[in-house]
Design a protein around this motif. Structure first.
Motif, PDB file in Angstrom:
ATOM      1  N   VAL A   1      -4.132   6.391  11.872  1.00  0.00           N
ATOM      2  CA  VAL A   1      -3.994   7.156  10.811  1.00  0.00           C
ATOM      3  C   VAL A   1      -2.951   6.406   9.572  1.00  0.00           C
ATOM      4  CG1 VAL A   1      -4.208   9.492  11.865  1.00  0.00           C
ATOM      5  CG2 VAL A   1      -1.951   8.424  11.876  1.00  0.00           C
ATOM      6  N   ALA A   2      -3.286   6.614   8.359  1.00  0.00           N
ATOM      7  CA  ALA A   2      -2.498   5.721   7.182  1.00  0.00           C
ATOM      8  C   ALA A   2      -1.797   6.887   6.491  1.00  0.00           C
ATOM      9  CB  ALA A   2      -3.341   5.081   6.398  1.00  0.00           C
ATOM     10  N   ILE A   3      -0.300   7.082   6.634  1.00  0.00           N
ATOM     11  CA  ILE A   3       0.443   8.205   6.281  1.00  0.00           C
ATOM     12  C   ILE A   3       1.039   7.440   4.821  1.00  0.00           C
ATOM     13  CG2 ILE A   3       2.218   9.762   6.793  1.00  0.00           C
ATOM     14  CD1 ILE A   3       1.385   9.663   9.690  1.00  0.00           C
ATOM     15  N   ASP A   4       1.067   8.502   3.772  1.00  0.00           N
ATOM     16  CA  ASP A   4       1.824   8.241   2.962  1.00  0.00           C
ATOM     17  C   ASP A   4       3.553   8.343   2.972  1.00  0.00           C
ATOM     18  OD1 ASP A   4       3.473   9.180   0.019  1.00  0.00           O
ATOM     19  OD2 ASP A   4       1.633   8.166  -0.610  1.00  0.00           O
ATOM     20  N   VAL A   5       4.264   7.328   2.948  1.00  0.00           N
ATOM     21  CA  VAL A   5       5.473   7.468   3.555  1.00  0.00           C
ATOM     22  C   VAL A   5       6.423   8.623   2.762  1.00  0.00           C
ATOM     23  CG1 VAL A   5       7.830   6.454   3.722  1.00  0.00           C
ATOM     24  CG2 VAL A   5       5.547   5.314   4.568  1.00  0.00           C
ATOM     25  N   LYS A   6       6.071   8.562   1.274  1.00  0.00           N
ATOM     26  CA  LYS A   6       6.603   9.532   0.459  1.00  0.00           C
ATOM     27  C   LYS A   6       6.546  11.093   0.776  1.00  0.00           C
ATOM     28  CE  LYS A   6       9.150   6.258  -1.851  1.00  0.00           C
ATOM     29  NZ  LYS A   6       8.348   5.628  -2.717  1.00  0.00           N
ATOM     30  N   SER A   7       5.133  11.185   0.866  1.00  0.00           N
ATOM     31  CA  SER A   7       4.642  12.823   1.062  1.00  0.00           C
ATOM     32  C   SER A   7       4.477  13.202   2.474  1.00  0.00           C
ATOM     33  CB  SER A   7       3.350  12.821   0.220  1.00  0.00           C
ATOM     34  OG  SER A   7       2.332  12.284   0.881  1.00  0.00           O
ATOM     35  N   GLY A   8       4.237  12.434   3.458  1.00  0.00           N
ATOM     36  CA  GLY A   8       4.026  12.759   4.914  1.00  0.00           C
ATOM     37  C   GLY A   8       2.605  13.119   5.069  1.00  0.00           C
TER      38      GLY A   8
ATOM     39  N   THR B   1       0.960  -1.121   0.112  1.00  0.00           N
ATOM     40  CA  THR B   1      -0.218   0.060   0.112  1.00  0.00           C
ATOM     41  C   THR B   1       0.912   1.311  -0.108  1.00  0.00           C
ATOM     42  OG1 THR B   1      -0.123   0.041   2.406  1.00  0.00           O
ATOM     43  CG2 THR B   1      -1.762  -1.169   1.387  1.00  0.00           C
ATOM     44  N   GLY B   2       2.103   1.259   0.347  1.00  0.00           N
ATOM     45  CA  GLY B   2       3.129   2.260   0.464  1.00  0.00           C
ATOM     46  C   GLY B   2       2.753   3.084   1.649  1.00  0.00           C
ATOM     47  N   LEU B   3       1.902   2.694   2.708  1.00  0.00           N
ATOM     48  CA  LEU B   3       1.386   3.437   3.711  1.00  0.00           C
ATOM     49  C   LEU B   3       2.165   3.062   4.944  1.00  0.00           C
ATOM     50  CD1 LEU B   3      -2.415   3.556   2.514  1.00  0.00           C
ATOM     51  CD2 LEU B   3      -0.660   5.413   2.452  1.00  0.00           C
ATOM     52  N   ALA B   4       2.395   3.826   5.798  1.00  0.00           N
ATOM     53  CA  ALA B   4       2.880   3.435   7.455  1.00  0.00           C
ATOM     54  C   ALA B   4       1.259   3.904   8.316  1.00  0.00           C
ATOM     55  CB  ALA B   4       3.832   4.564   7.861  1.00  0.00           C
ATOM     56  N   TYR B   5       1.238   2.982   9.014  1.00  0.00           N
ATOM     57  CA  TYR B   5      -0.056   2.899   9.945  1.00  0.00           C
ATOM     58  C   TYR B   5       0.416   3.079  11.313  1.00  0.00           C
ATOM     59  CZ  TYR B   5      -1.641   0.622   5.860  1.00  0.00           C
ATOM     60  OH  TYR B   5      -1.848   0.339   4.358  1.00  0.00           O
TER      61      TYR B   5
ATOM     62  N   ILE C   1      -1.698  12.504   5.366  1.00  0.00           N
ATOM     63  CA  ILE C   1      -2.511  11.285   6.023  1.00  0.00           C
ATOM     64  C   ILE C   1      -3.494  11.021   4.674  1.00  0.00           C
ATOM     65  CG2 ILE C   1      -4.469  11.050   7.524  1.00  0.00           C
ATOM     66  CD1 ILE C   1      -3.115  12.549   9.477  1.00  0.00           C
ATOM     67  N   LYS C   2      -3.330   9.706   4.343  1.00  0.00           N
ATOM     68  CA  LYS C   2      -4.298   9.256   3.211  1.00  0.00           C
ATOM     69  C   LYS C   2      -5.491   8.856   3.854  1.00  0.00           C
ATOM     70  CE  LYS C   2      -3.212   8.752  -0.427  1.00  0.00           C
ATOM     71  NZ  LYS C   2      -2.454   8.057  -1.496  1.00  0.00           N
ATOM     72  N   TRP C   3      -5.758   8.376   4.754  1.00  0.00           N
ATOM     73  CA  TRP C   3      -7.128   8.145   5.475  1.00  0.00           C
ATOM     74  C   TRP C   3      -6.964   7.959   6.981  1.00  0.00           C
ATOM     75  CZ3 TRP C   3      -7.264   3.561   8.354  1.00  0.00           C
ATOM     76  CH2 TRP C   3      -6.628   2.382   7.601  1.00  0.00           C
ATOM     77  N   HIS C   4      -7.953   8.173   7.775  1.00  0.00           N
ATOM     78  CA  HIS C   4      -8.110   7.806   9.095  1.00  0.00           C
ATOM     79  C   HIS C   4      -9.375   6.867   9.588  1.00  0.00           C
ATOM     80  CE1 HIS C   4     -10.848  10.984   9.130  1.00  0.00           C
ATOM     81  NE2 HIS C   4     -11.321  10.668  10.408  1.00  0.00           N
ATOM     82  N   TYR C   5      -9.058   6.151  10.687  1.00  0.00           N
ATOM     83  CA  TYR C   5     -10.315   5.426  11.148  1.00  0.00           C
ATOM     84  C   TYR C   5     -10.206   5.759  12.544  1.00  0.00           C
ATOM     85  CZ  TYR C   5     -14.044   2.328  12.525  1.00  0.00           C
ATOM     86  OH  TYR C   5     -15.110   1.915  13.072  1.00  0.00           O
ATOM     87  N   GLN C   6     -11.139   6.487  13.259  1.00  0.00           N
ATOM     88  CA  GLN C   6     -11.437   6.689  14.542  1.00  0.00           C
ATOM     89  C   GLN C   6     -12.204   5.887  15.345  1.00  0.00           C
ATOM     90  OE1 GLN C   6     -13.073  10.552  15.947  1.00  0.00           O
ATOM     91  NE2 GLN C   6     -11.523  10.741  17.084  1.00  0.00           N
ATOM     92  N   THR C   7     -11.464   5.053  16.380  1.00  0.00           N
ATOM     93  CA  THR C   7     -12.167   4.036  17.059  1.00  0.00           C
ATOM     94  C   THR C   7     -13.064   4.682  18.275  1.00  0.00           C
ATOM     95  OG1 THR C   7     -10.062   3.605  18.151  1.00  0.00           O
ATOM     96  CG2 THR C   7     -10.807   2.296  16.383  1.00  0.00           C
TER      97      THR C   7
ATOM     98  N   VAL D   1     -11.497  -4.878  11.572  1.00  0.00           N
ATOM     99  CA  VAL D   1     -10.984  -5.434  10.134  1.00  0.00           C
ATOM    100  C   VAL D   1     -11.261  -4.052   9.448  1.00  0.00           C
ATOM    101  CG1 VAL D   1     -11.042  -7.065   8.561  1.00  0.00           C
ATOM    102  CG2 VAL D   1     -11.330  -7.716  11.107  1.00  0.00           C
ATOM    103  N   ILE D   2     -10.275  -3.670   8.768  1.00  0.00           N
ATOM    104  CA  ILE D   2     -10.429  -2.360   7.963  1.00  0.00           C
ATOM    105  C   ILE D   2      -9.632  -2.839   6.929  1.00  0.00           C
ATOM    106  CG2 ILE D   2      -9.694   0.285   7.862  1.00  0.00           C
ATOM    107  CD1 ILE D   2      -9.964   0.042  11.112  1.00  0.00           C
ATOM    108  N   ASP D   3     -10.099  -1.962   5.602  1.00  0.00           N
ATOM    109  CA  ASP D   3      -9.553  -2.144   4.325  1.00  0.00           C
ATOM    110  C   ASP D   3      -8.050  -1.131   4.426  1.00  0.00           C
ATOM    111  OD1 ASP D   3      -8.703  -1.262   1.508  1.00  0.00           O
ATOM    112  OD2 ASP D   3     -10.571  -2.284   0.847  1.00  0.00           O
ATOM    113  N   ALA D   4      -7.105  -1.897   4.225  1.00  0.00           N
ATOM    114  CA  ALA D   4      -5.777  -1.400   4.557  1.00  0.00           C
ATOM    115  C   ALA D   4      -5.214  -0.071   3.330  1.00  0.00           C
ATOM    116  CB  ALA D   4      -4.693  -2.301   4.573  1.00  0.00           C
ATOM    117  N   GLU D   5      -6.082  -0.333   2.228  1.00  0.00           N
ATOM    118  CA  GLU D   5      -5.937   0.658   0.992  1.00  0.00           C
ATOM    119  C   GLU D   5      -6.793   1.960   1.386  1.00  0.00           C
ATOM    120  OE1 GLU D   5      -4.054   0.396  -1.519  1.00  0.00           O
ATOM    121  OE2 GLU D   5      -3.761  -1.664  -2.069  1.00  0.00           O
ATOM    122  N   ASN D   6      -8.195   1.777   1.824  1.00  0.00           N
ATOM    123  CA  ASN D   6      -8.873   3.005   1.969  1.00  0.00           C
ATOM    124  C   ASN D   6      -9.410   3.287   3.254  1.00  0.00           C
ATOM    125  OD1 ASN D   6     -11.114   1.488   2.141  1.00  0.00           O
ATOM    126  ND2 ASN D   6     -11.381   1.280  -0.187  1.00  0.00           N
ATOM    127  N   GLY D   7      -9.146   2.546   4.175  1.00  0.00           N
ATOM    128  CA  GLY D   7      -9.696   2.840   5.524  1.00  0.00           C
ATOM    129  C   GLY D   7     -11.317   2.463   5.728  1.00  0.00           C
TER     130      GLY D   7
END
Length: 562
Positions: free
Chosen positions: A278-285, A249-253, A287-293, A329-335
């Protein structure tokens, strides 16, 4: 030839990317950047484990026998293991002989929330990098232990600290911050691991500016969208457990902690991005998506728990066992939320999670009362009994996932708390709670339970109960699951049935995750032993139940007897 040997000893991006698939070493926290904590090694299995014996034990020494939550790393014949009070050791991985140690000089006035622990280091090139309780990062030469670079994360006198294992992803060193109980601002930062130079920083509280290459990189969220007034300036949401990374995904969680203060009535709104993943695009810094519990968290249900990515139904998913008692359980691509269900027996703050909106169905009667409400004296709001307690259905202890069984193995705890709100104002470097609490056991016979959870159905396939709270992580290897207990045992169970097939007494409580690797054709298993962490400090009536447990500080290593 010497130069070639030196190059082969260096840890590269390619090696880190393949860590989970190369079980002869352990290069990352989580035994792979996805954090699955699974090994395909199976020399130690349900048929051979009766021959598993200790081959060495190394003491951290000194009088600093506080909580030991570290996961060791193993590379090139060396084990790198951190210890309490910001120490790190290099050890011969076959014999346990100390090669060098570094003891960070800590100033007076550090403010660690939950014991003087450290959860581990990162390896890159010829460096081993770890964080300290006075909020610094230190990079040491793997061979000599000499300091190569040192960088300050933030001001420890304002409540910042650092206790997580750093994460290497795409050639960057990713770290968070600790200190959520002091009104700090949570963030994720990326540095050049060879020099410590900052590349980008991303706050995880709305209203704060991110930076990349020294230039503004956009405000996080929208100022005042979910925080009233100036509450966002002391918003908490510390990223204190560190993160995971998925190359697909190229994302850090990164998980984010509780909002500040605990008293939710002074910050009406969802308080993004606290208590979230929060899912962060490692190259750009960015936040691509978030999910609040836990929106508008009023129970200290930090959302920091690790987000482990895995394949399910042809999709890349992520799983998280949250402090609030629900497994997500969350879709890792889009949250997008796929499933959510309780993994503990008693949850009172919400009746469930709406799978369409992703939001919890709150029980309004279970929110601690507003101390300024009419009819009160202004000093204390209505007290409620909530479950889980604020130490969570699961806390810092990482779960594991086995691709062989398709199950997650979750160290969980059954406890509740009496909690009430109090008036509070922010003061730099002072605890920023606005709440009082007492943790209480829910059952006479157990608090902890190791649970095998099916992410598709939400079913608990098996459980092994434990008298004391479970506070250490999990390893799956072959057909076995390993975990430690505060009573001092490292134990193994059949991954499919939960039947305990082996246990060993380490002499002090285990609050750390085990690892396994292979060297010289033999499989080794190691775990750090040393009772401590948050339970004896914050545990109320639970702490009384475990006050007979002794502190310690050692690493135990096992292999099959010939």
């Amino acid at each position: 030839m010497a130069a070639t040997a030196q190059v082969s000893a260096q840890v590269t991006d390619a090696m880190i990317a393949k860590d989970a698939a190369t079980p002869e070493n352990v290069l990352t926290w989580g035994m792979g950047t996805q954090g699955q904590r699974h090994s395909d090694l199976n020399d130690v299995n349900s048929k051979t484990i009766s021959k598993l014996v200790p081959v060495w034990s190394m003491s951290f020494g000194g009088e600093k026998q506080r909580g030991q939550e570290s996961q060791p790393l193993v590379h090139n014949g060396k084990m790198f293991v951190t210890a309490s009070y910001s120490r790190i050791f290099a050890v011969d991985s076959k014999t346990g002989k100390k090669l060098w140690k570094y003891e960070h000089r800590l100033p007076e006035g550090i403010m660690p929330c939950c014991d003087v622990i450290n959860r581990g280091a990162a390896l890159y090139d010829n460096l081993v990098i770890f964080g300290t309780l006075d909020a610094q990062l230190v990079a040491l030469d793997q061979d000599t232990g000499k300091v190569v670079w040192r960088e300050k994360i933030d001001d420890y006198s304002a409540g910042y600290s650092y206790s997580a294992a750093p994460l290497i992803a795409e050639g960057l060193l990713l770290t968070g911050v600790s200190g959520g109980e002091f009104g700090v601002i949570g963030r994720v930062e990326a540095r050049d691991p060879k020099t410590g130079k900052m590349v980008w920083t991303r706050p995880v509280v709305e209203g704060h500016m991110g930076y990349k290459d020294g230039k503004e990189n956009g405000i996080t969220g929208t100022t005042n969208a979910s925080w009233p007034g100036e509450t966002w300036k002391t918003g908490g949401a510390a990223t204190w457990l560190g993160g995971t990374y998925d190359p697909k995904t190229g994302l850090a969680y990164f998980g984010t902690g509780n909002p500040g203060p605990w008293n939710s009535h002074v910050r009406q709104g969802d308080n993004l991005y606290s208590a979230s993943t929060v899912a962060i695009d490692v190259k750009s810094g960015q936040i691509k998506w978030h999910y609040q519990t836990t929106p508008n968290d009023g129970w200290d249900y930090d959302g920091v728990n690790e987000f482990i990515t895995f394949d399910m139904g042809g999709k890349r998913m992520g799983a998280k066992a949250d402090r609030n008692g629900f497994f997500y359980v969350i879709d890792a691509e889009n949250g997008k939320l796929q499933n959510a269900f309780p993994f503990v027996k008693k949850v009172t703050w919400a009746t469930g999670v709406d799978l369409k909106t992703g939001r919890p169905n709150f029980d309004p009667a279970n929110r601690p009362g507003d101390p300024t409400a009419a009819g009160g004296d202004g000093t204390k709001g209505k007290s409620v009994f909530s479950a889980p307690g604020f130490l969570g259905g699961k806390n810092q202890m990482p779960m594991a996932y086995s691709p062989k069984t398709g199950l997650f193995y979750v160290p969980s705890n059954e406890w509740g708390m009496e909690i009430w709100n109090e008036p509070i104002t922010y003061k730099k470097g002072a605890a920023y709670l606005g709440a009082g609490f007492t943790i209480k056991p829910l059952n006479d016979d157990y608090i902890g339970a190791m649970r095998a959870v099916d992410p598709k159905t939400g079913k608990i396939v098996w459980e092994v109960k434990n008298n004391a709270p479970l506070w250490g992580g999990v390893l799956t290897a072959g057909d076995l699951v390993f975990w430690g207990t505060p009573e001092g045992y490292l134990q193994a169970a059949d991954a499919k049935t939960g039947k305990i097939v082996w246990k060993f007494q380490t002499g002090s409580g285990i609050v750390a995750p085990p690892i396994t690797w292979k060297e010289g054709g033999e499989q080794y298993i190691s775990v750090v032993s040393g009772w401590g962490g948050a339970v004896p400090l914050w545990g109320g009536e639970v702490a009384k139940r475990v006050n007979f447990l002794e502190q310690g500080g050692s690493v135990w290593t096992f292999k099959l007897a010939k």
